[in-house]
Design a protein around this motif. Structure first.
Motif, PDB file in Angstrom:
ATOM      1  N   CYS A  27      51.567  -2.271   4.945  1.00  0.00           N
ATOM      2  CA  CYS A  27      50.511  -3.165   4.426  1.00  0.00           C
ATOM      3  C   CYS A  27      51.269  -4.501   4.580  1.00  0.00           C
ATOM      4  CB  CYS A  27      50.123  -2.735   3.123  1.00  0.00           C
ATOM      5  SG  CYS A  27      49.051  -1.222   3.121  1.00  0.00           S
ATOM      6  N   LYS A  91      39.059  -5.989   9.542  1.00  0.00           N
ATOM      7  CA  LYS A  91      39.331  -5.715   8.026  1.00  0.00           C
ATOM      8  C   LYS A  91      40.473  -5.094   7.617  1.00  0.00           C
ATOM      9  CE  LYS A  91      34.405  -3.519   8.057  1.00  0.00           C
ATOM     10  NZ  LYS A  91      33.709  -2.509   8.034  1.00  0.00           N
ATOM     11  N   ILE A  92      40.733  -5.393   6.271  1.00  0.00           N
ATOM     12  CA  ILE A  92      42.069  -4.727   5.758  1.00  0.00           C
ATOM     13  C   ILE A  92      41.840  -3.360   5.611  1.00  0.00           C
ATOM     14  CG2 ILE A  92      43.295  -4.633   3.585  1.00  0.00           C
ATOM     15  CD1 ILE A  92      43.519  -7.491   4.772  1.00  0.00           C
ATOM     16  N   CYS A  96      45.622  -0.501   1.898  1.00  0.00           N
ATOM     17  CA  CYS A  96      46.233  -1.475   1.455  1.00  0.00           C
ATOM     18  C   CYS A  96      45.580  -2.397   0.282  1.00  0.00           C
ATOM     19  CB  CYS A  96      46.310  -2.397   2.836  1.00  0.00           C
ATOM     20  SG  CYS A  96      47.247  -1.983   4.048  1.00  0.00           S
ATOM     21  N   SER A  97      45.691  -1.952  -0.862  1.00  0.00           N
ATOM     22  CA  SER A  97      45.080  -2.370  -2.216  1.00  0.00           C
ATOM     23  C   SER A  97      45.354  -3.894  -2.607  1.00  0.00           C
ATOM     24  CB  SER A  97      45.170  -1.265  -3.227  1.00  0.00           C
ATOM     25  OG  SER A  97      46.609  -1.407  -3.654  1.00  0.00           O
ATOM     26  N   SER A  99      45.969  -7.871  -2.909  1.00  0.00           N
ATOM     27  CA  SER A  99      45.077  -9.134  -2.346  1.00  0.00           C
ATOM     28  C   SER A  99      45.690  -9.789  -1.260  1.00  0.00           C
ATOM     29  CB  SER A  99      44.839  -9.945  -3.785  1.00  0.00           C
ATOM     30  OG  SER A  99      44.375 -10.998  -3.390  1.00  0.00           O
ATOM     31  N   PHE A 100      44.999 -10.165  -0.405  1.00  0.00           N
ATOM     32  CA  PHE A 100      45.248 -10.940   0.809  1.00  0.00           C
ATOM     33  C   PHE A 100      44.510 -12.067   1.018  1.00  0.00           C
ATOM     34  CE2 PHE A 100      46.339  -6.429   1.827  1.00  0.00           C
ATOM     35  CZ  PHE A 100      47.531  -6.631   2.114  1.00  0.00           C
ATOM     36  N   SER A 101      44.927 -13.076   1.610  1.00  0.00           N
ATOM     37  CA  SER A 101      44.544 -14.425   1.724  1.00  0.00           C
ATOM     38  C   SER A 101      44.103 -14.819   3.115  1.00  0.00           C
ATOM     39  CB  SER A 101      45.330 -15.460   1.271  1.00  0.00           C
ATOM     40  OG  SER A 101      46.541 -15.630   2.214  1.00  0.00           O
ATOM     41  N   TYR A 105      45.619 -13.591   6.922  1.00  0.00           N
ATOM     42  CA  TYR A 105      44.814 -13.591   8.230  1.00  0.00           C
ATOM     43  C   TYR A 105      45.440 -14.432   9.505  1.00  0.00           C
ATOM     44  CZ  TYR A 105      40.587 -12.756  11.056  1.00  0.00           C
ATOM     45  OH  TYR A 105      39.682 -12.337  12.260  1.00  0.00           O
ATOM     46  N   ASP A 162      37.050 -11.506   0.751  1.00  0.00           N
ATOM     47  CA  ASP A 162      36.832  -9.918   0.198  1.00  0.00           C
ATOM     48  C   ASP A 162      37.219  -9.104   1.254  1.00  0.00           C
ATOM     49  OD1 ASP A 162      35.267 -10.849  -1.996  1.00  0.00           O
ATOM     50  OD2 ASP A 162      33.080 -10.476  -0.909  1.00  0.00           O
ATOM     51  N   ASN A 163      38.543  -9.513   1.607  1.00  0.00           N
ATOM     52  CA  ASN A 163      39.466  -8.470   2.587  1.00  0.00           C
ATOM     53  C   ASN A 163      38.853  -8.294   3.752  1.00  0.00           C
ATOM     54  OD1 ASN A 163      41.677  -8.248   0.928  1.00  0.00           O
ATOM     55  ND2 ASN A 163      41.057  -6.295   0.026  1.00  0.00           N
ATOM     56  N   LYS A 164      37.725  -9.087   4.165  1.00  0.00           N
ATOM     57  CA  LYS A 164      37.530  -9.123   5.762  1.00  0.00           C
ATOM     58  C   LYS A 164      37.772 -10.495   6.257  1.00  0.00           C
ATOM     59  CE  LYS A 164      33.673  -6.062   4.748  1.00  0.00           C
ATOM     60  NZ  LYS A 164      32.905  -5.886   3.403  1.00  0.00           N
TER      61      LYS A 164
END
Length: 195
Positions: A27, A91-92, A96-97, A99-101, A105, A162-164
């Motif tokens: 991840c 998509k994430i 992979c739980s 948080s991403f930003s 990306y 939202d992880n997209k």
């Protein structure tokens, strides 16, 4: 008997920890789903965008496309194109739980695009913009020669929520790029995720 249960429990715990570490590393290295062209073409893109009057809508292996026709080429009713806009989604992965930003990306996107330039370093101009709804957006712009006669200017507008990660790719020959950029900017500003 108790000794065997403890040994089995210990082995299961060790396996579980190593499995969790592998997922965390995967991840961290690349949290985005890797799709082949068929999966990418068939994924559901849930968005709205305002299409300029003269542009036509199509479908490609990358997702949805919009294009502006140019000259009539042959009897198969094919027209060359002045400009293209492609909508893509990354998509994430479900495992992979964290948080991403938008920065994650961007990092993924630049690494992915770099693979397309194995002989030369991927040279691009990075701009930061603001979208009315999504706030920070990155714009990655570069030129690309397909062969010695044909070159294109490409810009990718990157959004993340939202992880997209959605990207809007604008492609045109250099002589058309600035001409249609205002129409493309209106499309980008009208873009809305519906998820």
């Amino acid at each position: 008997m108790i000794k065997k249960i403890l040994i089995v429990g210990l082995i299961a715990a060790i396996y579980s920890c190593s499995s969790t570490k592998r997922v965390e590393k995967r991840c961290k290295d690349n949290p985005f789903e890797e799709l082949d062209s068929l999966q990418r073409a068939n994924q559901k893109l849930n968005y709205t965008i305002l299409k300029p009057k003269d542009w036509k809508k199509g479908k490609t292996s990358n997702g949805d496309s919009y294009f502006l026709e140019d000259k009539y080429i042959d009897s198969l009713n094919y027209y060359s194109r002045k400009a293209h806009v492609y909508i893509g989604l990354n998509k994430i992965r479900k495992e992979c739980s964290q948080s991403f930003s938008i920065d994650d990306y961007l990092h993924y996107f630049v690494n992915y695009r770099s693979k397309w330039f194995p002989k030369d370093k991927f040279k691009y101009l990075l701009l930061k913009g603001k979208h009315k709804i999504y706030g920070d957006m990155y714009i990655v712009k570069y030129s690309e020669k397909i062969n010695t006669k044909v070159s294109y200017t490409r810009s990718f507008f990157l959004f993340f929520k939202d992880n997209k990660g959605y990207n809007i790719q604008y492609v045109a020959k250099p002589k058309y790029y600035d001409t249609y950029l205002p129409e493309v900017e209106k499309m980008v500003n009208s873009f809305r995720m519906l998820d």
